[in-house]
Design a protein around this motif. Structure first.
Motif, PDB file in Angstrom:
ATOM      1  N   LEU A  25       0.827  -1.210   0.000  1.00 34.63           N
ATOM      2  CA  LEU A  25       0.000   0.000   0.000  1.00 34.63           C
ATOM      3  C   LEU A  25       0.864   1.263   0.000  1.00 34.63           C
ATOM      4  O   LEU A  25       0.550   2.248  -0.683  1.00 34.63           O
ATOM      5  CB  LEU A  25      -0.929   0.003   1.210  1.00 34.63           C
ATOM      6  N   ILE A  26       1.942   1.218   0.758  1.00 40.48           N
ATOM      7  CA  ILE A  26       2.865   2.364   0.780  1.00 40.48           C
ATOM      8  C   ILE A  26       3.425   2.615  -0.613  1.00 40.48           C
ATOM      9  O   ILE A  26       3.462   3.757  -1.093  1.00 40.48           O
ATOM     10  CB  ILE A  26       3.994   2.114   1.796  1.00 40.48           C
ATOM     11  N   ALA A  27       3.843   1.552  -1.291  1.00 38.40           N
ATOM     12  CA  ALA A  27       4.394   1.689  -2.632  1.00 38.40           C
ATOM     13  C   ALA A  27       3.338   2.193  -3.619  1.00 38.40           C
ATOM     14  O   ALA A  27       3.617   3.054  -4.465  1.00 38.40           O
ATOM     15  CB  ALA A  27       4.960   0.350  -3.102  1.00 38.40           C
ATOM     16  N   VAL A  28       2.125   1.659  -3.507  1.00 34.71           N
ATOM     17  CA  VAL A  28       1.046   2.060  -4.418  1.00 34.71           C
ATOM     18  C   VAL A  28       0.714   3.538  -4.250  1.00 34.71           C
ATOM     19  O   VAL A  28       0.564   4.277  -5.238  1.00 34.71           O
ATOM     20  CB  VAL A  28      -0.205   1.197  -4.183  1.00 34.71           C
ATOM     21  N   PHE A  29       0.608   3.989  -2.998  1.00 30.86           N
ATOM     22  CA  PHE A  29       0.242   5.385  -2.782  1.00 30.86           C
ATOM     23  C   PHE A  29       1.402   6.322  -3.110  1.00 30.86           C
ATOM     24  O   PHE A  29       1.171   7.451  -3.549  1.00 30.86           O
ATOM     25  CB  PHE A  29      -0.266   5.586  -1.356  1.00 30.86           C
ATOM     26  N   ALA A  30       2.643   5.884  -2.923  1.00 33.43           N
ATOM     27  CA  ALA A  30       3.777   6.691  -3.368  1.00 33.43           C
ATOM     28  C   ALA A  30       3.730   6.875  -4.877  1.00 33.43           C
ATOM     29  O   ALA A  30       3.969   7.974  -5.401  1.00 33.43           O
ATOM     30  CB  ALA A  30       5.087   6.033  -2.948  1.00 33.43           C
ATOM     31  N   ALA A  73       4.449   6.610   2.709  1.00 35.58           N
ATOM     32  CA  ALA A  73       4.148   6.664   1.283  1.00 35.58           C
ATOM     33  C   ALA A  73       4.555   8.006   0.677  1.00 35.58           C
ATOM     34  O   ALA A  73       5.248   8.058  -0.346  1.00 35.58           O
ATOM     35  CB  ALA A  73       2.658   6.416   1.056  1.00 35.58           C
ATOM     36  N   VAL A  74       4.150   9.093   1.323  1.00 39.63           N
ATOM     37  CA  VAL A  74       4.469  10.414   0.789  1.00 39.63           C
ATOM     38  C   VAL A  74       5.954  10.718   0.983  1.00 39.63           C
ATOM     39  O   VAL A  74       6.593  11.343   0.129  1.00 39.63           O
ATOM     40  CB  VAL A  74       3.596  11.496   1.437  1.00 39.63           C
ATOM     41  N   GLY A  75       6.522  10.261   2.098  1.00 40.08           N
ATOM     42  CA  GLY A  75       7.960  10.436   2.318  1.00 40.08           C
ATOM     43  C   GLY A  75       8.779   9.711   1.276  1.00 40.08           C
ATOM     44  O   GLY A  75       9.814  10.225   0.817  1.00 40.08           O
ATOM     45  N   LEU A  76       8.321   8.521   0.866  1.00 40.19           N
ATOM     46  CA  LEU A  76       9.021   7.770  -0.186  1.00 40.19           C
ATOM     47  C   LEU A  76       8.995   8.554  -1.493  1.00 40.19           C
ATOM     48  O   LEU A  76      10.014   8.648  -2.199  1.00 40.19           O
ATOM     49  CB  LEU A  76       8.355   6.405  -0.373  1.00 40.19           C
ATOM     50  N   TYR A  77       7.851   9.133  -1.813  1.00 39.70           N
ATOM     51  CA  TYR A  77       7.745   9.967  -3.007  1.00 39.70           C
ATOM     52  C   TYR A  77       8.741  11.125  -2.966  1.00 39.70           C
ATOM     53  O   TYR A  77       9.472  11.377  -3.936  1.00 39.70           O
ATOM     54  CB  TYR A  77       6.315  10.496  -3.136  1.00 39.70           C
ATOM     55  N   VAL A  78       8.799  11.817  -1.834  1.00 44.19           N
ATOM     56  CA  VAL A  78       9.702  12.961  -1.702  1.00 44.19           C
ATOM     57  C   VAL A  78      11.158  12.516  -1.789  1.00 44.19           C
ATOM     58  O   VAL A  78      11.968  13.143  -2.492  1.00 44.19           O
ATOM     59  CB  VAL A  78       9.450  13.703  -0.368  1.00 44.19           C
ATOM     60  N   PRO A 110       4.863  15.042   3.505  1.00 41.16           N
ATOM     61  CA  PRO A 110       4.805  13.868   4.388  1.00 41.16           C
ATOM     62  C   PRO A 110       4.240  14.208   5.766  1.00 41.16           C
ATOM     63  O   PRO A 110       3.519  13.392   6.366  1.00 41.16           O
ATOM     64  CB  PRO A 110       6.276  13.419   4.489  1.00 41.16           C
ATOM     65  N   LEU A 111       4.564  15.384   6.275  1.00 37.73           N
ATOM     66  CA  LEU A 111       4.055  15.788   7.583  1.00 37.73           C
ATOM     67  C   LEU A 111       2.544  15.951   7.555  1.00 37.73           C
ATOM     68  O   LEU A 111       1.844  15.548   8.492  1.00 37.73           O
ATOM     69  CB  LEU A 111       4.715  17.107   8.013  1.00 37.73           C
TER      70      LEU A 111
END
Length: 204
Positions: A25-30, A73-78, A110-111
């Motif tokens: 889920l983390i990967a999908v949302f990233a 998820a968002v931190g991974l994107y950043v 991410p915050l």
């Protein structure tokens, strides 16, 4: 310690431990956040900070995944964007983004996902009625305090604007963010109805 207490502690511990599903889920949302950044943004003001769909998917990540996984998820994107993948708005990437007027917004993403996820978990755990309205309020509070707050700070530091000018420049993002938060809540509520274990199992 009694067997009942031990079993309860074990269940709570396993509930907090991320599974393969959580990581997926983390990967999908990233990837979803990255995909939303591909849609061309609308530059606003002299500094050219764009209006994008990223805030929609950032808030959706928190509303659906909760604080920890939403932040991840968002931190991974950043992190991937800072590492060089062209997944920031306009195909930008690299550490140089931290020297632009958009830096505050990117750092806040991410915050904001974590804060929205934390509030969403509280709402789901403690309320039954008016959840959509409360989830919208949670998303807006996180947007205003974190995304807009750090966004204004980024424009002051990197854009060399005083507070008043930065604040006025940031106001242009509010109408779009209100609409995007409404959409994020509608989508999140639908996901929670279809897959009630996505977040609820972690907060009961």
């Amino acid at each position: 310690m009694s067997q009942t207490t031990s079993a309860s502690v074990e269940r709570n511990s396993s509930r907090k431990r991320w599974t393969a599903t959580d990581l997926g889920l983390i990967a999908v949302f990233a990837a979803l956040v990255a995909a939303s950044a591909i849609v061309p943004g609308i530059p606003v003001g002299a500094l050219g900070v764009p209006i994008t769909l990223v805030t929609l998917t950032v808030m959706l990540s928190g509303l659906v995944l909760g604080p920890g996984r939403g932040f991840a998820a968002v931190g991974l994107y950043v992190l991937l964007g800072l590492a060089g993948l062209p997944i920031f708005s306009g195909g930008r990437s690299g550490l140089g983004i931290l020297a632009t007027a958009s830096a505050g917004y990117i750092i806040a993403f991410p915050l904001a996902a974590a804060a929205t996820g934390y509030l969403a978990a509280l709402i789901i755990r403690k309320t039954v009625r008016n959840r959509s309205l409360l989830l919208f309020a949670a998303a807006m509070a996180s947007s205003i305090v974190l995304i807009h707050g750090l966004g204004v700070l980024g424009m002051m530091v990197n854009g060399k604007l005083d507070f008043t000018k930065a604040f006025i420049a940031d106001l242009a993002f509010y109408p779009g963010d209100i609409l995007k938060n409404v959409l994020a809540v509608i989508i999140a509520v639908a996901i929670h109805k279809a897959f009630p274990d996505v977040l609820v199992r972690r907060v009961k």
